[in-house]
Design a protein around this motif. Structure first.
Motif, short mmCIF file in Angstrom:
data_model
loop_
_atom_site.label_atom_id
_atom_site.label_comp_id
_atom_site.label_asym_id
_atom_site.label_seq_id
_atom_site.Cartn_x
_atom_site.Cartn_y
_atom_site.Cartn_z
N LYS A 215 14.48 64.12 4.83
CA LYS A 215 14.35 64.31 3.39
C LYS A 215 13.81 63.01 2.81
N LEU A 216 12.76 63.12 2.00
CA LEU A 216 12.10 61.94 1.44
C LEU A 216 12.37 61.82 -0.04
N ASP A 217 12.34 60.57 -0.55
CA ASP A 217 12.41 60.39 -1.99
C ASP A 217 11.00 60.43 -2.57
N ARG A 218 10.89 60.17 -3.87
CA ARG A 218 9.59 60.28 -4.54
C ARG A 218 8.59 59.25 -4.03
N LYS A 219 9.08 58.14 -3.49
CA LYS A 219 8.20 57.10 -2.97
C LYS A 219 7.85 57.30 -1.50
N GLY A 220 8.37 58.37 -0.89
CA GLY A 220 8.06 58.64 0.51
C GLY A 220 9.00 57.98 1.49
N HIS A 221 10.09 57.38 1.01
CA HIS A 221 11.07 56.75 1.90
C HIS A 221 12.05 57.79 2.41
N ILE A 222 12.56 57.59 3.63
CA ILE A 222 13.49 58.52 4.25
C ILE A 222 14.87 58.35 3.62
N LEU A 223 15.41 59.45 3.05
CA LEU A 223 16.75 59.43 2.46
C LEU A 223 17.81 59.80 3.48
N GLU A 224 17.55 60.86 4.26
CA GLU A 224 18.52 61.31 5.25
C GLU A 224 17.83 62.18 6.29
N LEU A 225 18.52 62.36 7.43
CA LEU A 225 18.02 63.21 8.50
C LEU A 225 18.56 64.63 8.32
N LEU A 226 17.75 65.61 8.70
CA LEU A 226 18.10 67.01 8.55
C LEU A 226 18.07 67.71 9.90
N ASP A 227 18.77 68.84 9.99
CA ASP A 227 18.64 69.66 11.20
C ASP A 227 17.47 70.62 11.04
N LYS A 228 17.25 71.48 12.02
CA LYS A 228 16.08 72.36 11.98
C LYS A 228 16.15 73.39 10.87
N ASN A 229 17.34 73.57 10.29
CA ASN A 229 17.51 74.52 9.19
C ASN A 229 17.44 73.85 7.82
N GLY A 230 17.21 72.54 7.82
CA GLY A 230 17.10 71.82 6.57
C GLY A 230 18.41 71.32 6.01
N ASN A 231 19.49 71.39 6.80
CA ASN A 231 20.79 70.90 6.35
C ASN A 231 20.99 69.45 6.78
N PRO A 232 21.68 68.64 5.97
CA PRO A 232 21.92 67.24 6.36
C PRO A 232 22.71 67.15 7.65
N LEU A 233 22.31 66.23 8.52
CA LEU A 233 23.00 66.03 9.78
C LEU A 233 24.27 65.22 9.55
N VAL A 234 25.29 65.57 10.30
CA VAL A 234 26.55 64.83 10.23
C VAL A 234 26.56 63.81 11.36
N HIS A 235 26.76 62.53 11.01
CA HIS A 235 26.72 61.45 12.00
C HIS A 235 28.11 60.84 12.14
N GLU A 236 28.48 60.57 13.38
CA GLU A 236 29.75 59.91 13.61
C GLU A 236 29.69 58.45 13.15
N SER A 237 28.52 57.83 13.32
CA SER A 237 28.35 56.44 12.86
C SER A 237 27.05 56.35 12.09
N GLU A 238 26.13 55.51 12.52
CA GLU A 238 24.85 55.38 11.84
C GLU A 238 23.90 56.48 12.32
N PRO A 239 22.99 56.93 11.44
CA PRO A 239 22.06 58.00 11.85
C PRO A 239 21.13 57.53 12.96
N ALA A 240 20.90 58.40 13.93
CA ALA A 240 20.04 58.10 15.07
C ALA A 240 19.07 59.25 15.29
N VAL A 241 17.91 58.93 15.86
CA VAL A 241 16.84 59.91 16.08
C VAL A 241 16.70 60.15 17.58
N PRO A 242 16.67 61.42 18.02
CA PRO A 242 16.60 61.71 19.45
C PRO A 242 15.18 61.60 20.01
#
Length: 503
Positions: A215-242
């Motif tokens: 999900k991006l903000d108006r300036k194109g910066h990454i706000l949060e990671l989403l799953d394939k259905n567009g829902n925010p991912l739940v992270h145990e610690s810091e967000p990570a990308v597979p």
């Protein structure tokens, strides 16, 4: 390099210090050269709100946006002119392969001319261009070149601008690996369009890719990671990308990326983009002045002073009385007065001068002639000679980068010991027939026998080679050498009766 199954988002967002310093300016150059709706969406970066200017007035100024893309059009014009030169590929392992490849350099029908124009345009705007030679992997190893052709397993060249490569490493002036960052649109029939962030690592052994919906903000910066259905991912610690699949060994035995980089004196986008901003502001202010009479004014009534001097006017407390173009004071007599147009003359002159300066900085023909002699044939010839010399200096850089890239293409085809060479892009004349006839007439007017008599043998050979070089632009090195060898054994002709060549 070893690639873990996941990497923290903050680590993937890491940038090279040089990139971080240049990024805001590269983004402004990108907006100025693209123009259109992208620029309109970010117009507040260039047209700032004036001190004391109320929001409705500022919004009204932004809505009257007017901009002629002088910087972008001149950069495109200069980039298109580089393609008037000729490119030669010699010492190729397979002439048939290169004949086809130069007609399709990306598997989508992009010709060599279009590739060169794209590379040059990106370099003019962003200083640096990365050229990645990629070759698709097949599920089953092909048994022959014919099977590779049928499967579409032929090399292709991918162009990355400096904005797309936020991190790299180099040693001894050579790039060791790069990280490419891209935001792509993914169309999901269930959730609709989604944004995917993609980080591609390319090193000397393999290519690895990390992907995540974001999900991006108006300036194109990454706000949060989403799953394939567009829902925010739940992270145990810091967000990570597979990691998206296993790293792929490319088999080049070297980094399959060539870098073209202009020095500061040749980076036209950097030198001209401040003038591009000046043109944008002047044009917007000019249109604002032309329509100033139709702005809706507001006014604040003045209350007659009484014994309480602190209550001179109503509603503003201790604030001073607002003044300026957007305020009209109510006095004994109220009337409209059309704004004078004297300032428009000065704005027009400043705008014209800024546009000429952009052309002069870029070296586009038509910028150097003085107004008093613009119609002069001599001034025109000198003007476009400057442009030709400038393009020639760029041509050497482009052919060097193409040679490095094409040698990587040869490696992809299994020719690791290739001595392929790229030359050309050293002549960009306009009227070629007229220029050739004029050069031949000048050459015929030279008494070669007399030159040989008065010059030393070595000096005569050097002069003759220099004269011949004027007629050998855009020839391959092999062709030039053949001509020089033939000239070395040829007899000096007796002077003939002067007779001009005509078309």
């Amino acid at each position: 390099m070893e690639y873990p199954p996941k990497i923290l988002l903050k680590q993937l967002l890491a940038e090279h210090p040089a990139y971080s310093a240049m990024k805001p300016h590269l983004e402004r150059i990108s907006l100025l050269t693209e123009g259109g709706w992208r620029l309109r969406d970010k117009l507040s970066l260039f047209i700032e709100q004036r001190p004391g200017e109320e929001d409705p007035i500022y919004e009204a100024r932004l809505k009257k946006f007017a901009y002629s893309n002088t910087l972008g059009s001149n950069l495109s014009q200069l980039a298109s002119k580089i393609t008037s030169g000729t490119i030669h590929v010699s010492n190729a392992a397979s002439e048939d392969f290169w004949e086809k490849f130069r007609e399709d350099t990306d598997g989508q029908g992009r010709t060599e001319i279009q590739l060169v124009e794209r590379i040059f345009a990106e370099a003019l705007k962003f200083k640096t261009v990365f050229l990645h030679v990629d070759k698709p992997q097949a599920a089953v190893a092909p048994n022959s070149r014919a099977e590779e052709e049928q499967l579409g397993l032929r090399p292709k060249i991918v162009v990355y601008s400096a904005l797309q490569v936020p991190l790299w490493s180099e040693s001894n002036g050579q790039v060791d690996w790069i990280k490419v960052f891209q935001i792509v649109d993914v169309i999901n029939p269930l959730t609709g369009p989604m944004k995917m962030a993609r980080w591609t690592f390319i090193d000397k052994q393999s290519i690895a890719r990390y992907e995540a919906f974001v999900k991006l903000d108006r300036k194109g910066h990454i706000l949060e990671l989403l799953d394939k259905n567009g829902n925010p991912l739940v992270h145990e610690s810091e967000p990570a990308v597979p990691l998206a699949g296993n790293p792929v060994a490319h088999g080049f035995g070297a980094l399959p990326v060539a870098r073209l980089e202009l020095d500061e004196s040749q980076w036209s986008g950097n030198q001209a983009y401040a003038k591009g901003e000046e043109c944008l502001r002047l044009e917007c202010h000019r249109y604002d002045l032309l329509t100033a009479a139709y702005l809706q004014r507001t006014y604040k009534p003045i209350q007659t002073p009484d014994s309480d001097l602190g209550d001179t006017f109503v509603g503003d407390g201790d604030k001073p009385l607002p003044t300026g173009l957007q305020f009209v004071l109510q006095v004994d007599k109220f009337e409209w007065s059309e704004p004078k147009g004297d300032i428009l003359v000065h704005v027009d002159k400043a705008l014209t001068q800024a546009e000429k300066q952009i052309r002069a900085i870029l070296g586009v023909g038509g910028a150097y002639v003085q107004e008093a002699i613009e119609a002069s044939g001599v001034s025109k010839e000198m003007d476009f000679q400057i442009e030709n010399d400038r393009l020639k200096s760029y041509g050497h850089i482009l052919t060097d980068a193409l040679q490095d890239t094409y040698q990587l293409v040869e490696r992809a085809e299994g020719n690791s010991g290739s001595t392929l060479a790229v030359s050309g892009l050293d002549d960009f004349g306009g009227d070629r027939l007229t220029d050739l006839i004029e050069a031949l007439n000048m050459l015929l007017g030279i008494d070669m026998a007399r030159l040989q008599a008065v010059l030393t043998p070595t000096l005569f050979i050097l002069v003759r080679e220099r004269l011949l070089s004027l007629l050998m632009s855009n020839l391959t090195p092999e062709q030039k050498q053949i001509i020089l060898d033939e000239a070395a054994v040829a007899k000096v002709p007796e002077p003939l009766e002067s007779q001009a060549i005509t078309a």
